[in-house]
Design a protein around this motif. Structure first.
Motif, PDB file in Angstrom:
ATOM      1  N   UNK A   1      21.889  57.218  27.786  1.00 26.95           N
ATOM      2  CA  UNK A   1      22.398  58.523  27.356  1.00 26.95           C
ATOM      3  C   UNK A   1      22.230  58.673  25.852  1.00 26.95           C
ATOM      4  N   UNK A   2      22.523  57.627  25.104  1.00 23.45           N
ATOM      5  CA  UNK A   2      22.371  57.682  23.648  1.00 23.45           C
ATOM      6  C   UNK A   2      20.902  57.855  23.270  1.00 23.45           C
ATOM      7  N   UNK A   3      20.024  57.123  23.940  1.00 26.18           N
ATOM      8  CA  UNK A   3      18.594  57.244  23.641  1.00 26.18           C
ATOM      9  C   UNK A   3      18.073  58.631  23.976  1.00 26.18           C
ATOM     10  N   UNK A   4      18.525  59.197  25.093  1.00 22.98           N
ATOM     11  CA  UNK A   4      18.068  60.529  25.484  1.00 22.98           C
ATOM     12  C   UNK A   4      18.568  61.596  24.522  1.00 22.98           C
ATOM     13  N   UNK A   5      19.718  61.361  23.883  1.00 24.58           N
ATOM     14  CA  UNK A   5      20.282  62.356  22.978  1.00 24.58           C
ATOM     15  C   UNK A   5      19.746  62.267  21.558  1.00 24.58           C
ATOM     16  N   UNK A   6      19.028  61.181  21.232  1.00 25.00           N
ATOM     17  CA  UNK A   6      18.607  60.938  19.852  1.00 25.00           C
ATOM     18  C   UNK A   6      17.596  61.977  19.392  1.00 25.00           C
ATOM     19  N   UNK A   7      17.887  62.603  18.254  1.00 27.89           N
ATOM     20  CA  UNK A   7      17.007  63.630  17.681  1.00 27.89           C
ATOM     21  C   UNK A   7      16.928  63.401  16.175  1.00 27.89           C
TER      22      UNK A   7
ATOM     23  N   UNK B   1      14.116  63.050  28.183  1.00 29.75           N
ATOM     24  CA  UNK B   1      13.376  64.307  28.152  1.00 29.75           C
ATOM     25  C   UNK B   1      11.867  64.177  28.206  1.00 29.75           C
ATOM     26  N   UNK B   2      11.309  63.000  28.208  1.00 29.72           N
ATOM     27  CA  UNK B   2       9.867  62.864  28.193  1.00 29.72           C
ATOM     28  C   UNK B   2       9.256  62.928  26.804  1.00 29.72           C
ATOM     29  N   UNK B   3      10.104  62.972  25.753  1.00 35.44           N
ATOM     30  CA  UNK B   3       9.606  62.931  24.387  1.00 35.44           C
ATOM     31  C   UNK B   3       8.956  61.571  24.119  1.00 35.44           C
TER      32      UNK B   3
END
Length: 259
Positions: free
Chosen positions: A250-256, A179-181
Motif C-alpha cells: 500500500x505504501x509503495x502504491x501510494x508513493x508519488x 498503478x502500473x507506474x
C-alpha cells in the motif's frame, strides 16, 4: 526496530526461508557478491554534482584587498525529496526529531511509522512496529537498479532490526505494486532473536521488508539517480500485534513525487 549503521562487510548469512515462495539459502549466497558490489559504491544523490547540480560552497571569500567581513555564504541547496506517501490505516507521521534510518551510510528520511507497542518489562523507548523512509541515491554505471534495490532490501532489514541478530533473505525483483507506474519492487524476510536492548522476547521475531526503486535522472558518467522507498514492519512473534503485509505494498502504491 531501531535505526542502525551497517557496513558492507561481514554480512550475516541469509535466513532459511520459512514460508513458500521465499528465496532459497543457495540463491541468497549467489546474489551476495553482486549486492555487496552494488552497495559499496552507492551514495546520496544530493552529493553527486552530476545528478543534483553543483552545491554552493559553504563559505564565500571576500575579494582581495577589500575591507570588512566576508560576504554571507549562500544557503546550502536543500536535498530534493524522494517520495511522499499516504500512510495506511494505523500508521502515523514520524515522531518529531526522529533520526533518519541509516542504510549502508545513506540517511533515509522517515515518512510514516506504525506506533510501537507497550511491552511490560521490556526496555522503554520501543522501536516502531513499522517504518517507511525515502532517499535519493546514485546507482553507478555497471550496477542495475534491480541490484541496488536488492542490496538495500538486505540493508534495510539489517538496519531496522539492528541489535537482534537479523538474518535477511532477499527475494527477486519485480514490478512496482499498484498503478502500473515504472519502478522496481523487492521484498525480503527477516528473522531475529527477539531481543531489544538485550532483553529477550521484546522484539518481533519475524519482519518484512519492501524496497521501491524508481529511476529519475541519468548523469553523463552513466550513473542513475534513483528515488528509493524502504519499508520494514513486524510480521510476527514477540509482543504486540503484527503489521499487515499489505501495508508494505500500500505504501509503495501510494508513493508519488512530493509537491
Amino acid at each position: 526496530m531501531t535505526s542502525g549503521r551497517t557496513t558492507t562487510t561481514d554480512r550475516p548469512a541469509p535466513a532459511t526461508p520459512s514460508r513458500p515462495g521465499a528465496p532459497s539459502p543457495g540463491s541468497g549466497r549467489r546474489l551476495r557478491p553482486a549486492l555487496a558490489a552494488a552497495v559499496a559504491v552507492l551514495v546520496v544523490a544530493g552529493a553527486v554534482a552530476g545528478l543534483g547540480g553543483i552545491r554552493p560552497d559553504s563559505t564565500t571569500a571576500a575579494p582581495a584587498g577589500s575591507a570588512g567581513p566576508a560576504a554571507p555564504a549562500p544557503a546550502p541547496a536543500p536535498e530534493p525529496a524522494a517520495f511522499a506517501v499516504t500512510p495506511p490505516p494505523g500508521w502515523t507521521a514520524p515522531t518529531a526529531g526522529a533520526p533518519a534510518l541509516d542504510v549502508f551510510g545513506v540517511p533515509f528520511a522517515r515518512l510514516a511509522e506504525a506506533p510501537p507497542f507497550a511491552a511490560g518489562d521490556c526496555p522503554v523507548g520501543a522501536a516502531p512496529r513499522g517504518v517507511a523512509a525515502a532517499a535519493l541515491v546514485a546507482v553507478p554505471a555497471g550496477t542495475t537498479v534491480e541490484q541496488a534495490a536488492q542490496a538495500f532490501a538486505r540493508g534495510t532489514g539489517e538496519s531496522a532490526y539492528a541489535g537482534s541478530a537479523p538474518q535477511v533473505a532477499v527475494g527477486p525483483p519485480g514490478p512496482r505494486p499498484g498503478s502500473g507506474e515504472p519502478g522496481t519492487w523487492v521484498e525480503a524476510t527477516v528473522r531475529t532473536d527477539g531481543t531489544a536492548s538485550g532483553a529477550g522476547g521484546c522484539r518481533a521475531t519475524d519482519g518484512a521488508v519492501g524496497v521501491l526503486a524508481v529511476p529519475r535522472t541519468q548523469a553523463r558518467d552513466g550513473s542513475v539517480g534513483v528515488a528509493m522507498l524502504v519499508v520494514a514492519a513486524d510480521a510476527g512473534g514477540g509482543p504486540g500485534d503484527a503489521v499487515p503485509r499489505s501495508a508494505l505494498t500500500d505504501l509503495a502504491a501510494s508513493a508519488v513525487r512530493p509537491g
